[in-house]
Write a protein that holds these residues in place. Structure first.
Motif, mmCIF file in Angstrom:
data_model
loop_
_atom_site.group_PDB
_atom_site.id
_atom_site.type_symbol
_atom_site.label_atom_id
_atom_site.label_comp_id
_atom_site.label_asym_id
_atom_site.label_seq_id
_atom_site.Cartn_x
_atom_site.Cartn_y
_atom_site.Cartn_z
ATOM 1 N N GLY A 274 0.769 -1.220 -0.127
ATOM 2 C CA GLY A 274 0.253 0.027 -0.109
ATOM 3 C C GLY A 274 0.794 1.093 -0.071
ATOM 4 O O GLY A 274 2.034 1.194 0.038
ATOM 5 N N PRO A 275 0.074 2.541 -0.056
ATOM 6 C CA PRO A 275 1.045 3.660 -0.117
ATOM 7 C C PRO A 275 1.792 4.093 0.934
ATOM 8 O O PRO A 275 2.886 4.779 0.693
ATOM 9 N N PHE B 107 10.249 3.239 4.134
ATOM 10 C CA PHE B 107 11.553 2.330 3.636
ATOM 11 C C PHE B 107 11.085 0.946 3.367
ATOM 12 O O PHE B 107 11.643 0.023 3.538
ATOM 13 N N ASN B 108 9.548 0.979 2.761
ATOM 14 C CA ASN B 108 9.147 -0.366 2.219
ATOM 15 C C ASN B 108 9.125 -1.443 3.339
ATOM 16 O O ASN B 108 9.402 -2.622 3.004
ATOM 17 N N VAL B 109 8.914 -0.962 4.492
ATOM 18 C CA VAL B 109 8.539 -2.088 5.360
ATOM 19 C C VAL B 109 7.727 -2.946 5.199
ATOM 20 O O VAL B 109 7.698 -4.204 5.769
ATOM 21 N N GLY B 110 6.583 -2.450 4.764
ATOM 22 C CA GLY B 110 5.524 -3.415 4.209
ATOM 23 C C GLY B 110 5.864 -4.480 3.408
ATOM 24 O O GLY B 110 5.173 -5.543 3.694
ATOM 25 N N HIS C 111 -1.776 -7.831 3.202
ATOM 26 C CA HIS C 111 -2.299 -6.799 3.687
ATOM 27 C C HIS C 111 -2.553 -5.543 2.730
ATOM 28 O O HIS C 111 -1.403 -5.352 1.968
ATOM 29 N N THR C 112 -3.382 -4.697 2.400
ATOM 30 C CA THR C 112 -3.589 -3.708 1.547
ATOM 31 C C THR C 112 -3.818 -2.286 2.463
ATOM 32 O O THR C 112 -3.871 -1.374 1.814
ATOM 33 N N SER C 113 -4.090 -2.497 3.682
ATOM 34 C CA SER C 113 -4.381 -1.142 4.737
ATOM 35 C C SER C 113 -3.892 -1.618 6.055
ATOM 36 O O SER C 113 -4.528 -2.445 6.723
#
Length: 322
Positions: free
Chosen positions: A247-248, A254-257, A290-292
């Motif tokens: 997600g945004p 730092f792209n921890v997602g 996940h997306t949110s």
């Protein structure tokens, strides 16, 4: 949800963590991924700019009314400080200067630590190694909540409180679960940090110091970005202990997602983790994600099946030191 029951224990498994085997399999099929490993040449400049922005903010907020100071701590300064904690996470993997310059990474982590207000960087590094090596390891991975947390924080209101006090729990939990001796670098980190705090106080008074520390505490508690703490390893689906978020908010963190990719390849900088998924999509597109992070917080609070016990645990043998 009427027939569900509150989870009363962790999900114990008797298998090794999946990341090592997947890493070997992916590298055998896509050896070019090795080219992504190593330092990110832009990373240290981005982090330095963020630190300078927070120092400038200290000057700007020095005369703000307290209510507005707390507002901007939550809405602006806290976002930067939370992002800096995730920069420290990347620095702990030596992405600023590379593995051959480990000491430079440690001191740069202390520099990134300055706006956070309390010494954090060196201690995080010490325990984060165990999180990767012994993911879910009983008495080794301090990212796992304690039994008390699982039993007590089991209702919606108590789970909200648990999220609010996350910063305190992350400080206290290692001291209870897996205490380690204080190192020389931790002492240096503390001296460097408190000297900076005193300098800010001497120059501009108490409010800028409060702005920094309040921002760190608020942004790591009940804040949209803090959803990543729960999104990364809490078991939203049985059998899956690590999840990515696409997600945004990755742009601020730092792209921890890209957490599945990170555990598979911890030496790849966050800026390059999306390329891992692009190169090997068949390994990631079929996994739950996940997306949110906001939705993660909502589901965690109100779903009876989710809580601090919603983690995979395993017995791990302590690796021998060379």
């Amino acid at each position: 949800m009427g027939n569900t029951v509150v989870r009363s224990n962790f999900e114990w498994v008797y298998t090794d963590q999946p990341h090592s085997d997947r890493r070997k399999e992916i590298l055998a099929k896509y050896p070019q991924i090795k080219n992504l490993m190593g330092p990110d040449p832009h990373f240290k400049w981005i982090v330095s700019f963020m630190v300078l922005v927070q120092i400038l903010s200290c000057f700007i907020v020095r005369d703000l009314p307290w209510k507005w100071l707390l507002f901007w701590s939550y809405a602006f300064g806290g976002v930067i400080n939370h992002s800096l904690t995730l920069a420290i996470h990347d620095i702990s993997h030596n992405v600023a200067f590379g593995n051959k310059s480990a000491r430079w990474n440690r001191f740069f982590g202390m520099f990134a630590n300055l706006p956070i207000g309390v010494p954090y960087s060196t201690s995080f590094k010490k325990y984060h190694i165990d999180h990767h090596r012994y993911l879910g390891g009983d008495s080794l991975d301090v990212d796992i909540p304690t039994d008390f947390e699982g039993r007590f924080f089991c209702t919606p209101m108590r789970k909200v409180l648990w999220i609010v006090i996350q910063p305190l729990l992350y400080v206290l939990r290692p001291l209870y679960v897996n205490p380690k001796p204080i190192t020389q670098l931790e002492i240096i980190n503390a001296l460097f940090q408190f000297s900076f705090d005193l300098m800010i106080y001497y120059l501009w008074g108490l409010k800028p110091v409060a702005y920094l520390i309040a921002g760190s505490c608020l942004s790591m508690g009940f804040h949209p970005i803090s959803g990543h703490f729960i999104a990364e390893h809490y078991m939203f689906l049985k059998g899956y202990e690590t999840y990515s978020y696409y997600g945004p908010l990755n742009l601020l963190t730092f792209n921890v997602g890209y957490h599945m990719e990170h555990h598979d390849f911890p030496s790849i900088p966050g800026s390059k983790l999306p390329l891992v998924r692009k190169i090997a999509p068949e390994y990631y597109d079929t996994l739950p994600y996940h997306t949110s992070w906001g939705r993660v917080l909502w589901d965690f609070i109100f779903c009876k099946e989710l809580g601090p016990f919603s983690r995979v645990k395993r017995e791990c043998e302590l690796a021998k030191k060379d």
